[in-house]
Design an enzyme around this catalytic site. Structure first.
Site, mmCIF file in Angstrom:
data_model
loop_
_atom_site.group_PDB
_atom_site.id
_atom_site.type_symbol
_atom_site.label_atom_id
_atom_site.label_comp_id
_atom_site.label_asym_id
_atom_site.label_seq_id
_atom_site.Cartn_x
_atom_site.Cartn_y
_atom_site.Cartn_z
ATOM 1 C CG HIS A 75 40.054 -0.663 -75.729
ATOM 2 N ND1 HIS A 75 39.202 -0.409 -74.681
ATOM 3 C CD2 HIS A 75 41.258 -0.117 -75.399
ATOM 4 C CE1 HIS A 75 39.860 0.267 -73.738
ATOM 5 N NE2 HIS A 75 41.104 0.453 -74.149
ATOM 6 C CD GLU A 78 36.759 -2.671 -75.921
ATOM 7 O OE1 GLU A 78 37.500 -2.964 -74.969
ATOM 8 O OE2 GLU A 78 36.131 -1.600 -76.001
ATOM 9 C CG HIS A 176 34.966 1.197 -74.559
ATOM 10 N ND1 HIS A 176 36.324 1.004 -74.603
ATOM 11 C CD2 HIS A 176 34.764 2.526 -74.679
ATOM 12 C CE1 HIS A 176 36.930 2.167 -74.735
ATOM 13 N NE2 HIS A 176 36.007 3.112 -74.782
ATOM 14 C CD GLU A 240 33.328 -0.984 -70.961
ATOM 15 O OE1 GLU A 240 33.314 -1.952 -71.765
ATOM 16 O OE2 GLU A 240 34.333 -0.286 -70.731
#
Ligand SMILES: [Zn+2]
Length: 356
Positions: A75, A78, A176, A240
């Site tokens: 992404h 990010e 991420h 994450e």
């Protein structure tokens, strides 16, 4: 991108990379430099292979036992993981650190980075395990689909590409940051393992990275980490690391543990992991996968509610024409809610505490 950067010719590229280590910068600024694969050596100890823009592989000449894939920017907005990987690649190229394991570093969606968006046309982390080929009659193959295919091929070639045909232990950390804040700032999604048990030793590595919240996936998915886990038996995780921020606004000290742990792994140093203890972790399993079916799908909670916020049994989570979605258990928590997804895609995941 600023225009006042001098352009680099393909003959200068190796010297430039050894001096400045700015592989990501050049990949974004002058992707054509890497339209053909490039190979070179770092001080007689590490072979560098540039596979394409944003995809670089390091192979020590000494014996190695691990094949480690680090991916970021799947992404494009990010930024923290992109900055972490950019720093690692720079440090390796300028010989500040020397890797002792085979390492493939991937900067996923360069075009989305340039526009500071999650993606250009569609979410790349729904396109792996061949999903990139699944197109409707009237659709064309967009850049995200092309790139997902290229990333799959790069990972395959890396894992299967040991010179002596041996098999290393395989790792893939797909890094991420989440759109919204999280009650547990750093967490990892452990891809579905089919018949295999969850590996506690792997959780200890995540704990050393400052990740104590683990979400056990209950089914096959089209994410990058599931691709590596399922096809290559890699210890793969979607990690994450916090909340999305613009480039340059991340406080890198928030990521000290993950940077230190990854650097140690790459450089063959001991991680000094402690023994697994359930109490060190918050472990969740998926309870509901709520897909958006109608254009009027709305969340029944504030837009900025943190990931892992929990609900009482019967509380309404979301509503759309023809359906009301409710918590099925006390303590059921929401992860990755996004009412803005395309119809048919996942709008909320709900999870409940579990143990392994
Ligand atoms: Zn992401």
């Amino acid at each position: 991108m600023t225009q006042n950067q001098s352009t680099v010719s393909s003959c200068d590229i190796v010297q430039r990379l050894k001096k400045k280590g700015d592989f990501l910068h050049l990949s974004r600024q002058q992707p054509r430099l890497f339209s053909k694969p490039t190979d070179f050596m770092l001080s007689q100890h590490t072979n560098v292979k540039i596979i394409a823009e944003g995809i670089i592989c390091f192979e020590p000449l000494s014996l190695t036992d691990k094949d480690i894939v680090l991916s970021c920017g799947i992404h494009g907005n990010e930024t923290a993981p992109i900055e972490i990987c950019d720093d690692l690649v720079r440090d390796i190229l300028i010989s500040k650190i020397v890797v002792k394991q085979r390492v493939l570093v991937i900067f996923g969606n360069l075009a989305a980075m340039d526009i500071a968006q999650r993606f250009v046309t569609e979410n790349m982390n729904r396109l792996f395990s061949g999903e990139h080929k699944n197109i409707e009659k009237d659709q064309t193959i967009n850049n995200e689909r092309r790139r997902a295919n290229q990333l799959e091929q790069s990972v395959r070639a890396f894992y299967l590409g040991r010179v002596d045909d041996s098999v290393g232990s395989r790792y893939h950390y797909d890094l991420h940051t989440a759109i919204r804040p999280s009650k547990n700032q750093k967490f990892a999604v452990y891809p579905f393992q089919h018949e295999k048990p969850w590996d506690k030793q792997q959780l200890q590595i995540l704990l050393a990275c400052g990740v104590n919240t683990i979400l056990l996936s209950g089914s096959p998915t089209t994410t990058f980490s599931y691709f590596s886990a399922n096809n290559f038996n890699a210890h793969a995780f979607t990690v994450e690391l916090g909340k999305v921020k613009p480039f340059g606004e991340n406080n890198m000290s928030d990521f000290k543990e993950v940077i230190d742990t990854l650097t140690k792994m790459l450089c063959g140093q001991s991680l000094e992991l402690k023994a697994f203890e359930q109490a060190d972790f918050l472990i969740y399993k998926v309870n509901q996968v709520i897909n958006k079916q109608q254009a009027d799908f709305v969340l029944n909670f504030a837009d900025d509610m943190p990931n892992f916020s929990d609900f009482a049994k019967g509380e309404v989570l979301a509503v759309e024409t023809g359906a009301i979605y409710k918590a099925e258990h006390d303590g059921e928590a929401i992860v990755f809610p996004n009412a803005g997804v395309e119809i048919g895609q996942r709008a909320i995941l709900t999870v409940i505490p579990t143990t392994i």
